[in-house]
Design a protein around this motif. Structure first.
Motif, short mmCIF file in Angstrom:
data_model
loop_
_atom_site.label_atom_id
_atom_site.label_comp_id
_atom_site.label_asym_id
_atom_site.label_seq_id
_atom_site.Cartn_x
_atom_site.Cartn_y
_atom_site.Cartn_z
N GLU A 166 36.08 75.39 20.53
CA GLU A 166 35.43 74.46 20.10
C GLU A 166 35.38 73.16 20.91
O GLU A 166 34.42 72.42 20.89
CB GLU A 166 35.81 73.79 18.84
N GLU A 167 36.48 72.86 21.61
CA GLU A 167 36.49 71.43 22.26
C GLU A 167 36.63 71.55 23.79
O GLU A 167 37.58 72.59 24.34
CB GLU A 167 37.53 70.76 21.75
N GLU A 178 27.71 72.99 27.66
CA GLU A 178 26.88 72.10 26.83
C GLU A 178 27.72 71.51 25.82
O GLU A 178 28.80 72.22 25.33
CB GLU A 178 25.79 72.88 26.10
N VAL A 179 27.91 70.14 25.88
CA VAL A 179 28.55 69.75 24.83
C VAL A 179 27.67 68.55 23.97
O VAL A 179 26.55 68.28 24.15
CB VAL A 179 29.94 68.59 25.21
N GLU A 180 28.16 68.22 22.72
CA GLU A 180 27.65 67.29 21.85
C GLU A 180 27.52 65.83 22.41
O GLU A 180 28.43 65.42 23.25
CB GLU A 180 28.38 67.20 20.57
N SER A 181 26.56 65.31 22.09
CA SER A 181 26.33 63.87 22.59
C SER A 181 27.34 63.01 22.38
O SER A 181 27.80 62.23 22.89
CB SER A 181 24.95 63.14 22.55
N TYR A 191 30.90 62.00 21.08
CA TYR A 191 32.27 62.32 21.42
C TYR A 191 33.42 61.25 21.21
O TYR A 191 32.78 59.97 20.89
CB TYR A 191 32.65 62.88 22.85
N LYS A 223 32.80 67.75 21.99
CA LYS A 223 32.61 69.06 20.99
C LYS A 223 31.76 70.05 21.91
O LYS A 223 30.61 69.44 22.37
CB LYS A 223 31.89 68.66 19.90
N LYS A 224 32.08 71.23 22.20
CA LYS A 224 31.32 72.34 22.72
C LYS A 224 30.15 72.59 21.71
O LYS A 224 30.18 72.83 20.53
CB LYS A 224 31.98 73.60 22.88
N ARG A 225 28.93 72.73 22.61
CA ARG A 225 27.80 73.21 21.84
C ARG A 225 27.57 74.77 21.86
O ARG A 225 27.60 75.20 22.69
CB ARG A 225 26.52 72.35 22.29
#
Ligand code: AHR
Length: 818
Positions: free
Chosen positions: A738-739, A761-764, A766, A816-818
């Motif tokens: 997940e991270e 890709e990761v969440e904007s 963090y 956080k991974k997307r």
């Protein structure tokens, strides 16, 4: 701008299961009167007794062991500085005082065979005895305290228990037994009291014998007897193992003071206790069982360090043989049986009796502490063979690289006590280590010179640990050392957590361990960093070393005469032609002998001051046949260890051994520049040069801009080398499903923008845990969290984004991974 390119698809290795742990040794009164919160000091009245194999010297100020090692004793009070700083009035029974009562030690009528003395008291009516605790007997309003003592009296007598101030009667006791009996009382404190005392008062007078006495808070960590605030601080590091009980205390300084598990189990009043290496007597209230219980309570693997028949090798060792050695081996076997044997075994039965019928864990045994040499190899093999036959599942930790001798060790324990810069320069120390085994355990690591207990020291350690994490396929375990310090009894500095009777706080390094230990990930992933470098800070001018009789002339610094500021070994005499360094005198030799390992038969004179200065040094030297010319460059002393046993270990003076960092050695046509600071690879550069012995003076010079060094002989450039440096930004990246977890350590004094590129890709949004401050910043009771990690939310992360880290900081980014 620095750059960090992260490739999560390229997994480098699995993270080590037990990388971050703790090492707990009873030093600085860390355990007795600390983590094990006994409030009465000298509860068995034996602190003034010497071990059987030691004798008092200097009127009780010190003692000497059978091996010839001396330590301060002060009648059992320990270090002179503790007595001085806490204004102790010394008595023959440390920590105990009397008023209208007479006290004496009685060795003829003791509680049990383990107790060497009891306290015999004759009270007048209204008389009392007092205990001053570990610099005060604290009372916290609303807290319940449990008191007990084994006592007896020929005639019934009443006693009042007073704790805190003289008038605070907490309980009353009636002694009615002519044999030792345990008398108990509990009370709840009505007031706070920081520097109170404990009093036992007899309103009517009488004669009393006390065999053992104790006062402890009722509420402890998980109800298992440990001081809550300290245990919780340790739990918050998320340690995965506990190395115990030492350290040097395992070795002891004589055979009788070597640690044995058997002496630390069973009812506490039956544990003999012993004088520790760190200048006080331990009553082992936190013994083998309690260490194992603490491991179970916070989910740590126990790593038990046993004595293997060698007393402390740093303090004039003694090697046990024959029956004495067999007993030490049997002691470890019994310890393991205590930990994991079934309740129908002898020692498993005692564990069950002590309240823990189920086995504890015991998967790691370290054979010895800081032991080396042939005698160690022999003993290691005996212990290894016997224990592994009975307990094949156990992993063995050796103190030195025995695999090089073909001896089997699963893990080797390496200790590093260095400077912040050393740690930052050596982030790749484990890069080239063999992956074929053994694994490496960094059992003791900390900055002990320079920025001790300060932010910059913690940054150096953090930078080093980014390298450790990148190599956790070989370095699988690590622990900071030492762990705890009662501030009134400091015997070593720094220590991760400092406390007094009321409060505790972590030094900046504590927060690094917490940040790193709490953010582990599952895999180390490929991450490439591009960043600027910071040159090692250097200071000082030149020096001359080598054999007496060295002839030189015209020493110049930036064109002016350079003066000799230190004649450390030998003296400079002027002749008509030149200057010459003579043999050292008796005083210098004596000074040199006092500093362990100083090379006798050598000379050392130093030019100029210990300042950081760019410039040029020149000198003419007469090479003689067979003579090696040695010029020290940026000559300065290795900063002293912040080790504060100052009466017996004064800070190091100038010494042939502690000159650093560079030596320029010229002999028989070869020139070599050596970095005294580098582990393993000290030679910076080798070159050929032409020098004619005995014929003429040659002109040696060096020039520096504090980043680079140019070295010349007779005007010809021989070496051109960069001064060793370290990365401004140090990184390691791990991930889970997940991270992505990014650790960033900025050793630089400027803020760093980092261009981060990811392959996923990761969440904007963090989060970042950030620790920063001034280079010398430290924590204190007044400002316990002056330096700590704070959590921040950011947005803007993506496959490519820029994150800015503050100057002098450690940051952990959790993406956080997307
Ligand atoms: O951590 C303090 C001491 O340093 C330990 O007792 C010993 O192992 C090392 O020398």
């Amino acid at each position: 701008m620095s750059k960090l390119t992260i490739c999560t698809k390229n997994k480098k290795m699995k993270v080590a299961d037990n990388l971050y742990g703790i090492f707990l040794e009873d030093i600085n009164r860390a355990v007795d009167g600390g983590l094990y919160p006994e409030l009465l000091r000298n509860r068995s009245f034996e602190d003034s007794l010497l071990p059987v194999d030691c004798t008092l010297v200097d009127d009780g100020y010190a003692f000497e062991s059978c091996t010839g090692w001396r330590d301060e004793f002060n009648g059992g009070e320990g270090l002179t500085k503790w007595v001085r700083e806490s204004n102790i009035v010394k008595t023959s029974i440390p920590a105990w005082y009397s008023h209208k009562a007479e006290m004496k030690l009685d060795d003829s009528d003791t509680l049990n065979v383990q107790r060497k003395v009891s306290l015999a008291v004759g009270f007048d009516a209204g008389g009392r005895i007092e205990n001053i605790g570990f610099c005060g007997v604290p009372q916290k309003v609303g807290e319940t305290y449990n008191f007990y003592m084994f006592a007896k009296s020929e005639k019934p007598m009443k006693l009042q228990l007073i704790v805190g101030n003289e008038n605070d009667i907490c309980a009353e006791l009636e002694i009615h037994s002519v044999e030792y009996q345990c008398y108990r009382a509990s009370y709840t404190a009505k007031k706070n009291c920081k520097d109170g005392k404990f009093y036992l008062l007899s309103p009517e007078g009488g004669e009393l014998h006390i065999g053992f006495i104790s006062l402890m808070p009722a509420e402890t960590f998980r109800g298992h007897g440990l001081r809550r605030d300290i245990a919780e601080m340790l739990e918050n590091i998320h340690p995965s193992f506990l190395r115990f009980p030492g350290g040097c205390i395992v070795e002891g300084f004589t055979p009788s003071t070597a640690m044995r598990f058997k002496d630390t189990v069973g009812p506490v009043w039956e544990r003999p206790g012993h004088l520790l290496m760190w200048h006080y007597r331990s009553f082992d209230g936190m013994g083998f069982h309690e260490y194992l219980q603490f491991c179970e309570d916070i989910g740590m693997e126990p790593l038990y360090v046993c004595n293997c028949g060698i007393t402390c090798q740093a303090r004039k060792e003694m090697f046990m043989t024959g029956q004495a050695l067999d007993e030490m081996l049997q002691d470890v076997l019994d310890a393991i049986e205590y930990a994991i044997g079934t309740p129908d075994t002898k020692w498993g039965a005692l564990r069950a009796k002590m309240g823990h019928p189920a086995p504890f864990k015991m998967n790691y045994i370290e054979i010895g502490n800081e032991n080396w040499g042939l005698e160690y190899e022999e003993r290691y093999q005996i212990f290894h063979k016997t224990i592994s036959q009975k307990y094949p599942h156990i992993k063995f930790v050796a103190n030195s690289h025995l695999e090089k001798k073909g001896i089997s060790a699963d893990i080797v324990d390496e200790h590093y006590y260095e400077t912040a810069e050393w740690f930052a320069e050596n982030t790749d120390l484990f890069h080239d280590r063999s992956r074929k085994g053994p694994e490496i355990f960094l059992g003791e690591v900390s900055v002990v010179r320079g920025y001790v207990g300060q932010l910059y020291g913690a940054l150096g350690e953090a930078a080093f640990f980014t390298g450790v994490e990148r190599n956790q396929d070989v370095v699988t375990m690590a622990s900071y050392a030492p762990l705890l310090e009662n501030v009134h009894y400091q015997a070593w500095s720094p220590n991760l957590i400092r406390f007094d009777n009321f409060a505790s706080f972590g030094i900046p390094s504590y927060y690094i361990w917490k940040m790193f230990g709490s953010n582990r990930g599952d895999f180390v992933v490929d991450a490439q960093t591009e960043t600027r470098r910071i040159a090692r800070p250097v200071k000082g001018m030149a020096s001359l070393l080598g054999k007496p009789g060295l002839k030189f002339k015209n020493p110049l610094w930036n064109g002016s005469m350079a003066t000799v500021t230190q004649e450390v070994m030998g003296h400079v005499i002027l002749t008509e032609q030149n200057m010459e360094i003579t043999e050292p005198d008796e005083e210098q030799l004596e000074e040199s002998r006092r500093h362990n390992g100083a090379k006798l038969g050598e000379v050392l004179v130093v030019f100029g001051e210990e300042k950081a200065e760019a410039g040029c040094f020149q000198i003419d030297i007469l090479p003689e046949k067979g003579r090696e010319i040695v010029i020290g460059i940026f000559t300065s002393r290795i900063p002293p260890m912040a080790y504060v046993n100052d009466e017996t270990h004064p800070p190091k003076a100038w010494n042939v051994e502690n000159v650093q960092p560079f030596l320029w050695k010229i002999k028989s046509g070869s020139s070599c520049l050596i970095d005294q600071f580098a582990p393993g690879k000290p030679v910076l550069e080798k070159a050929i040069c032409s020098i004619k012995a005995d014929r003429m003076y040659h002109h040696f010079s060096y020039k520096t801009d504090l980043k680079k060094l140019w070295l010349y002989i007779d005007g010809e450039l021989i070496h051109e080398v960069m001064i060793p440096s370290f990365a401004a930004l140090n990184t390691v990246v791990t991930d889970t499903e997940e991270e992505v977890i990014v650790k960033l350590v900025n050793m630089g004094e400027e803020e760093e923008n980092i261009a981060i590129n990811l392959d996923c890709e990761v969440e904007s949004e963090y989060c970042a845990y950030v620790l920063t401050g001034e280079k010398l910043a430290e924590n204190s009771f007044e400002k316990p969290e002056h330096v700590r990690d704070w959590k921040y939310q950011f947005c803007g992360a993506g496959r490519s984004f820029t994150h800015t880290v503050p100057r002098l900081s450690v940051t952990v980014l959790v993406l956080k991974k997307r």
